[in-house]
Write an enzyme that holds these catalytic residues in place. Structure first.
Site, short mmCIF file in Angstrom:
data_model
loop_
_atom_site.label_atom_id
_atom_site.label_comp_id
_atom_site.label_asym_id
_atom_site.label_seq_id
_atom_site.Cartn_x
_atom_site.Cartn_y
_atom_site.Cartn_z
N GLY A 190 9.22 15.79 5.86
CA GLY A 190 10.39 16.29 5.77
C GLY A 190 10.63 17.25 7.10
N LYS A 191 11.87 17.79 6.91
CA LYS A 191 12.28 18.95 7.86
C LYS A 191 12.26 20.30 7.41
CE LYS A 191 15.57 15.75 10.58
NZ LYS A 191 16.82 15.68 10.93
N VAL A 192 12.06 21.27 8.18
CA VAL A 192 11.77 22.71 8.00
C VAL A 192 12.76 23.43 8.61
CG1 VAL A 192 10.27 24.62 7.53
CG2 VAL A 192 9.28 22.33 7.47
N LYS A 245 11.96 23.71 3.04
CA LYS A 245 11.55 22.38 3.50
C LYS A 245 12.51 21.33 2.69
CE LYS A 245 7.21 21.11 3.07
NZ LYS A 245 5.90 20.72 2.55
N ASP A 305 -6.03 19.14 1.57
CA ASP A 305 -5.51 18.94 3.17
C ASP A 305 -5.59 20.48 3.71
OD1 ASP A 305 -4.63 17.73 5.26
OD2 ASP A 305 -2.60 18.09 4.75
#
Length: 954
Positions: free
Chosen positions: A668-670, A686, A797
């Site tokens: 996604g975008k932040v 986010k 991760d």
């Protein structure tokens, strides 16, 4: 007379009172006293004065059939206080297991009073100091003494040899720095001896060990052994597992070892062993399941008799000097899963039956002189994960059985003489494919959705680039240089959002460079040289500020965009006769600004006016929408907060503008949003989903992030303030971290020409004390997740890009989209697919769907190597990744010093940096069981911080 009667009454009273106080009541009171001494921890809430429940049913308590307490087992119960002396008032106590707690203290000599103790396990705690010389005063009946993974120092006292009943002695993973005593050989009943991972003084294996005739498990990895492996090891006929790896042993492998009939696992890797494998008669150790003699100087041929080992699953003989052919009998082994023979001098052909009779997982024979073709049955069992055969003389086609090998994740067959056409479709789970320096022809195959690395440089591939690239959004590096590829670069290249390297040089590409390349925000290397590309250079490429750019030897024309006018690009545009620039920085002609230039300026002014009008219109529309939102739309939003908030949904939604966008990626975008409340708070938002069908992966990541970050609190884990969701959007609102991620600072991810604080900031490059503090912060966060949460949490991760830094460079772990909670400590969960980031993923991620904390330990080890060397996780050169490269450096002491990042190579701290480097290597051990826990890692780092502080004060 009256006095006599009174005395009888008093005596009768006390007699009745004594009769009412049973031994069981006494033990109950003792346990309550122990609980009080431990600070009344909540985990012992069942320990109370109520007589409704027998104390034999309290948490961690077991009693014998006739009543007395015999067993206290309080594993991983967050006990933080020393062991109370009262515990030995339980006279029948035979088992005491307090492992995996946080108990601080020196060795508890009060346990000498537990005279019936049979089993004592104090492993995985914070015990310090030396083991007392009178340890022989422990119960003479003691059979199990387990002190693994503490902080004991000094030597192991000789008197330990007087505990004659001992069968299981575990002293591994401590800090014993003197010698281990020969008196251990007096323990004639000893079956298991663990001394591994201790910095002992250099020593040979004592001759007294020949007396350990009952010994079945000897673990002495990394114990600083020297000299030869004694011949009497072959006389210890009960031996089940022999592990002498990572030492300085020399000489040959005693022939007697190969005749130990009960031997299952033999680990002699990473020593200085020489000579051939001498069986000295028929092979007797026919029960062998795992053999690892890699990283030595062994020579001669691989014995044909190894083909008789019907239970053999792992055969590691790499990094030696073996010659001759691989015995054909190896291909007939029914249990073989992992065969690694790389970096030898092997010749001949590969066993043709390899994989036909067993489910092979890993096959690695690179860096030899093997000829012939790949065996047709390699993936016949359907389990092949990795095939690595580069730098040989192999020929022919890729076996058809690999075409549908759904489990294949890594395939490196570069630098051979393979030919033919690649299959139309690559295996679905493939992560890494390297076929460079071969003679493959035909079209580029359809790439697997999971593919992260594809190198096909210097082949005969032809045809066009696939027009649709939407299915391979995970691709990070694409190398197709030196082929016969024609046609145009498709605009679909913009779908490769994670691409960091794109190399299409030395092909027959035509047409214009698509402006869509400018949307690849992760790109740091672009090479389109030596093609027939034409047209102008898109200005969008200049917006990327690429560290590496090569567009030379094409047919490009027009003026080079001003955003590309930097000295770093002075050889990026050579041999394009029709290119020009507005200055002399780029080694191309200066543009002649005539009528065409004036016309262009007029167009620029006109475009600016149009842009300004569009901006004004957009602001008007946004305000109008915002006004409507305050009416009815906001009511469709749902919000869940996890901390006290000083803002509303509308404050977040109104900030989701392009002006506030600070990053984008696969999830996604932040956005960075300044909230106009009384503290002018800054948050990071986010946006996971917007206006399209929510895929199951995004939904899982959103739920995981909310479930985990919404339920845990720790200073070194990023704070999730709240989440918002509606029909067409999901938002996560975090505290804002001013200094972004660790990889931005550590790897200097500044774009060329970008004005940054790098030139005048005291924090760039990060000094050693700052790096060590960051490592400790991250270790504290992971330690809390693994040992302080119930159930434990595995991040899956951990990487420098997910380590965020605040204004004071304190680190916090972020991005829990892949994290999982374990069902129960020690019981790994299953996942449905490979996940993580290449370079940080533990080797077992490729072949196992089981997850546990040791995967995070591996990833953290890579971060330690990044902090000490300054290199990137994938920067391993010929060795593939940083972890493997670091392991090779460790084999030669002088290379470790050379490996240290020049920015921190201060003589004051070199010793400490080397220790942390070695800790990183230890954490990235290929075997999960060999990796330390994060609790252990944290303790070592805390000691290093104290050492740095002491050096500074000095």
């Amino acid at each position: 007379m009256h006095s006599s009667v009174l005395l009888l009454i008093i005596l009768s009273f006390f007699s009745r009172a004594a009769a009412q106080t049973t031994p069981e009541d006494g033990e109950r009171q003792t346990l309550l006293r122990i609980k009080e001494d431990w600070g009344n921890p909540s985990v012992l809430s069942s320990w109370n004065d109520s007589t409704a429940i027998s104390h034999c049913k309290w948490t961690g308590i077991e009693c014998s059939a006739d009543g007395p307490v015999t067993n206290i087992s309080l594993v991983n119960q967050n006990i933080t206080q020393p062991i109370p002396a009262a515990i030995c008032k339980l006279k029948n106590l035979s088992i005491l297991d307090l492992s995996y707690n946080d108990i601080p203290d020196s060795f508890p000599t009060s346990l000498y009073n537990c005279s019936n103790l049979l089993h004592l396990d104090l492993s995985q705690n914070y015990f310090v100091g030396v083991i007392p010389s009178d340890i022989y005063r422990l119960s003479p009946r003691l059979t199990d003494l387990i002190l693994s993974a503490n902080n004991f120092t000094g030597d192991i006292p000789r008197s330990i040899g007087r505990l004659s009943a001992i069968e299981y002695l575990a002293l591994d993973n401590n800090f014993f720095d003197a010698s281990f005593p020969a008196e251990l050989g007096n323990l004639s009943n000893l079956q298991t001896l663990w001394l591994a991972y201790n910095p002992f003084s250099p020593a040979t294996i004592p001759s007294s060990f020949r007396n350990l005739t009952q010994l079945s498990f000897l673990w002495m990895t990394k114990t600083n052994l020297k000299g030869e492996i004694p011949e009497f090891i072959g006389d210890l006929t009960e031996m089940f597992q022999l592990d002498l790896a990572w030492n300085s042993l020399s000489g040959s492998i005693p022939a007697g070892i190969w005749n130990l009939k009960k031997l299952r696992n033999l680990y002699l890797f990473a020593n200085h062993l020489t000579g051939a494998i001498n069986l000295d008669g028929p092979l007797g150790a026919l029960e062998l399941e795992e053999i690892d003699v890699s990283i030595n100087q062994l020579n001669g041929s691989i014995p044909e008799e190894l083909g008789k080992l019907q239970n053999l699953s792992i055969l590691f003989m790499y990094d030696n000097r073996f010659s001759g052919e691989i015995p054909a009998s190896i291909g007939l082994l029914p249990a073989l899963t992992d065969l690694r023979l790389f970096n030898n001098s092997l010749t001949g052909v590969l066993p043709p039956e390899l994989g036909k009779y067993s489910s092979l997982w890993n096959f690695e024979v690179e860096d030899n002189m093997i000829s012939g073709s790949l065996p047709e049955y390699l993936c016949a069992g359907g389990s092949l994960i990795s095939i690595v055969v580069f730098n040989n003389n192999l020929t022919g086609n890729v076996p058809t059985s690999l075409n549908n090998c759904s489990s294949l994740a890594f395939m490196d067959i570069q630098s051979n003489r393979f030919s033919g056409i690649l299959p139309d479709k690559l295996p679905s789970e493939l992560l890494w494919l390297n076929i460079k320096n071969n003679q493959f022809s035909g079209n580029i195959p359809t790439m697997a959705k999971s593919l992260q690395f594809f190198m096909a440089t210097n082949n005969l591939l032809s045809g066009k680039l696939p027009a649709v690239l939407t299915g391979i959004s995970e691709l990070n590096k694409l190398y197709l240089a030196g082929n016969l590829i024609s046609g145009q670069i498709p605009p679909g290249i913009s779908e490769l959002k994670n691409l960091s390297v794109l190399n299409l040089s030395s092909n027959h590409l035509v047409g214009e460079i698509p402006a869509a390349i400018g949307s690849l925000q992760e790109l740091n290397s672009l090479d389109l040289s030596i093609n027939q590309l034409s047209g102008s250079i898109p200005s969008e490429i200049g917006d990327l500020r690429l560290p590496t750019l090569n567009l030379s030897s094409n047919r490009l024309s027009g003026e080079i965009p001003i955003s590309l006018h930097f000295p770093a690009y002075n050889r990026s545009f050579l041999s394009n006769p029709n290119l020009c620039a507005s200055n002399e920085l780029l080694n191309v002609p200066i543009c002649k600004h005539g009528l065409q230039w004036k016309l262009r300026m007029m167009l620029i002014v006109l475009a600016s006016l149009v842009s300004l009008m569009a901006t004004v219109f957009a602001v008007f529309v946004r305000r109008a929408r915002h006004g409507r939102s305050n009416g009815g739309v906001l009511r469709t939003w749902k919000m869940m907060s996890f901390h006290p908030l000083d803002f509303t949904e509308s404050a977040i939604l109104s900030g989701l503008t392009e002006d506030n966008l600070i990053g984008s990626g696969g999830s996604g975008k932040v956005y960075r949003i300044v909230l106009e409340n009384h503290v002018a708070q800054i948050v990071a938002v986010k946006k996971i989903w917007n206006g399209r069908t929510l895929d199951s992966l995004s939904e899982k990541e959103f739920q995981s992030e909310v479930q985990i970050l919404g339920s845990i609190r720790h200073a070194n884990i990023v704070k999730l303030l709240c989440c918002l969701w509606s029909v067409d959007m999901k938002l996560l609102v975090y505290e804002y971290m001013e200094n972004w991620s660790l990889d931005r600072w550590l790897h200097k991810k500044w774009r060329v020409g970008e004005q940054t604080e790098e030139m005048n900031s005291d924090h760039v490059p990060l000094n050693w004390s700052t790096r060590l503090r960051i490592a400790i912060d991250v270790a504290q966060g992971l330690c809390y997740m693994h040992h302080g949460c119930s159930p434990p949490i595995v991040h899956r991760d951990v990487k420098s890009g997910n380590i965020l830094l605040d204004s004071e460079f304190r680190a916090k772990i972020a991005d829990f989209g892949l994290a999982r909670m374990l069902v129960k400590l020690g019981e790994p969960n299953s996942v449905s697919a490979v996940a993580g980031t290449f370079g940080y993923m533990a080797p077992e991620c490729a072949y196992s769907r089981k997850i546990n904390e040791k995967m995070d330990a591996y990833s953290f080890g890579v971060i330690l190597l990044e902090l000490t060397t300054g290199k990137k996780a994938n920067d391993g050169g010929e060795y593939g990744n940083l972890a493997e490269w670091a392991w090779r450096c460790l084999q030669e002491a002088d290379k470790v010093i050379d490996a240290i990042d020049q920015d921190i190579k201060d003589p004051t701290y070199v010793e400490e940096i080397v220790i942390v480097f070695k800790l990183g290597v230890m954490c990235t051990s290929p075997l999960p069981s060999s990796r330390p826990t994060m609790k252990d890692v944290l303790q070592i780092l805390l000691r290093r911080r104290q050492a740095v502080a002491n050096d500074t004060m000095a």
